[in-house]
Scaffold this motif. Sequence first.
Motif, short mmCIF file in Angstrom:
data_model
loop_
_atom_site.label_atom_id
_atom_site.label_comp_id
_atom_site.label_asym_id
_atom_site.label_seq_id
_atom_site.Cartn_x
_atom_site.Cartn_y
_atom_site.Cartn_z
N SER A 88 37.77 84.53 10.58
CA SER A 88 38.54 85.21 9.55
C SER A 88 39.61 84.30 8.96
N ARG A 89 40.27 83.50 9.81
CA ARG A 89 41.29 82.58 9.33
C ARG A 89 40.70 81.44 8.51
N THR A 90 39.41 81.17 8.68
CA THR A 90 38.75 80.05 8.00
C THR A 90 38.08 80.46 6.70
N VAL A 91 37.80 81.74 6.52
CA VAL A 91 37.21 82.24 5.28
C VAL A 91 38.18 81.93 4.15
N ALA A 92 37.65 81.51 3.00
CA ALA A 92 38.49 81.16 1.85
C ALA A 92 39.37 82.35 1.47
N GLU A 93 40.57 82.04 1.03
CA GLU A 93 41.51 83.09 0.65
C GLU A 93 40.93 83.94 -0.48
N GLY A 94 40.98 85.24 -0.31
CA GLY A 94 40.48 86.16 -1.32
C GLY A 94 38.99 86.41 -1.24
N ALA A 95 38.29 85.71 -0.36
CA ALA A 95 36.84 85.86 -0.24
C ALA A 95 36.50 86.84 0.89
N HIS A 96 35.25 87.23 0.93
CA HIS A 96 34.73 88.09 2.00
C HIS A 96 33.52 87.38 2.61
N ALA A 97 33.42 87.39 3.92
CA ALA A 97 32.34 86.69 4.62
C ALA A 97 31.26 87.66 5.08
N ILE A 98 30.01 87.30 4.83
CA ILE A 98 28.86 87.96 5.44
C ILE A 98 28.51 87.08 6.63
N LEU A 99 28.64 87.60 7.83
CA LEU A 99 28.40 86.83 9.04
C LEU A 99 27.05 87.20 9.64
N VAL A 100 26.10 86.27 9.55
CA VAL A 100 24.76 86.48 10.08
C VAL A 100 24.78 86.11 11.56
N LEU A 101 24.31 87.03 12.41
CA LEU A 101 24.30 86.78 13.85
C LEU A 101 23.12 87.47 14.50
N ALA A 111 33.70 98.08 21.06
CA ALA A 111 35.05 97.54 21.29
C ALA A 111 35.30 96.26 20.49
N LEU A 112 34.30 95.76 19.77
CA LEU A 112 34.44 94.53 19.00
C LEU A 112 35.45 94.73 17.86
N GLU A 113 36.38 93.81 17.72
CA GLU A 113 37.39 93.87 16.67
C GLU A 113 36.94 92.99 15.51
N VAL A 114 36.48 93.61 14.43
CA VAL A 114 35.97 92.89 13.26
C VAL A 114 37.05 92.88 12.19
N PRO A 115 37.51 91.68 11.78
CA PRO A 115 38.52 91.60 10.72
C PRO A 115 38.02 92.18 9.40
N ASP A 116 38.94 92.59 8.54
CA ASP A 116 38.60 93.22 7.27
C ASP A 116 37.84 92.31 6.32
N ASN A 117 38.00 90.99 6.46
CA ASN A 117 37.33 90.08 5.52
C ASN A 117 35.98 89.58 6.02
N ILE A 118 35.41 90.27 7.01
CA ILE A 118 34.10 89.91 7.56
C ILE A 118 33.23 91.15 7.65
N THR A 119 31.96 91.00 7.24
CA THR A 119 30.95 92.03 7.45
C THR A 119 29.85 91.41 8.30
N LEU A 120 29.50 92.07 9.39
CA LEU A 120 28.45 91.57 10.29
C LEU A 120 27.08 91.95 9.74
N LEU A 121 26.16 90.99 9.75
CA LEU A 121 24.79 91.22 9.29
C LEU A 121 23.85 90.74 10.39
N PRO A 122 23.38 91.66 11.25
CA PRO A 122 22.52 91.25 12.36
C PRO A 122 21.13 90.84 11.88
N LEU A 123 20.60 89.83 12.53
CA LEU A 123 19.22 89.40 12.28
C LEU A 123 18.25 90.36 12.95
#
Length: 188
Positions: A88-101, A111-123
């Motif tokens: 989350s700290r590394t995502v560009a300012e003002g951007a939103h990350a799609i995190l493929v995992l 219980a996973l804490e997902v920051p507001d600027n990340i959306t999880l996209l499971p494979l």
Amino acid sequence: MKVGDALPEHAKGKPLEVWFQDEARVGQQGTLTRIRAECGTRPRAPRDTRYTWACIFGAVCPERGATAALVMPNADTAAMSAHLAEISRTVAEGAHAILVLDGAGWHGSKALEVPDNITLLPLPPYAPELNPIENVWAWLRANRLAISVFETYEEIVTRCCEAWNFFANDIATVRSITNRDYAKAVRS
């Protein structure tokens, strides 16, 4: 499911970054790799048979050549939450990350804490070839972590950090190993 359908309302209209995430266990009981040797010879290579390791939690954004990683003692929900905070700290300012995992249990924990600027996209299950970070683990093992005997846990952690930093500081290598035509943010 379309990626746009997975985005929360607050992320719509923001620039998107595609990130890939995974974990790798490194330590004693390490891996072997190929080494050069005279034809017809069998070179010796050390192999550790003890059971101590650390986990590299790594993520890459191929488009920017950006990386985020933590070396943790275990792969669990707490470690994954810490890694998501680092991404989350590394995502560009003002951007939103799609995190493929992948589908590891701690990736979908309640219980996973997902920051507001990340959306999880499971494979989908059994599809590691769709996650280019798997190629990063192969590259690190072949170039920085193979044929090693680690005396202590601290040495394992140090070598993991050195290996990741060597990789992360070479943006051309980050991009060449992880870039995929099928996984780019499309601007409309």
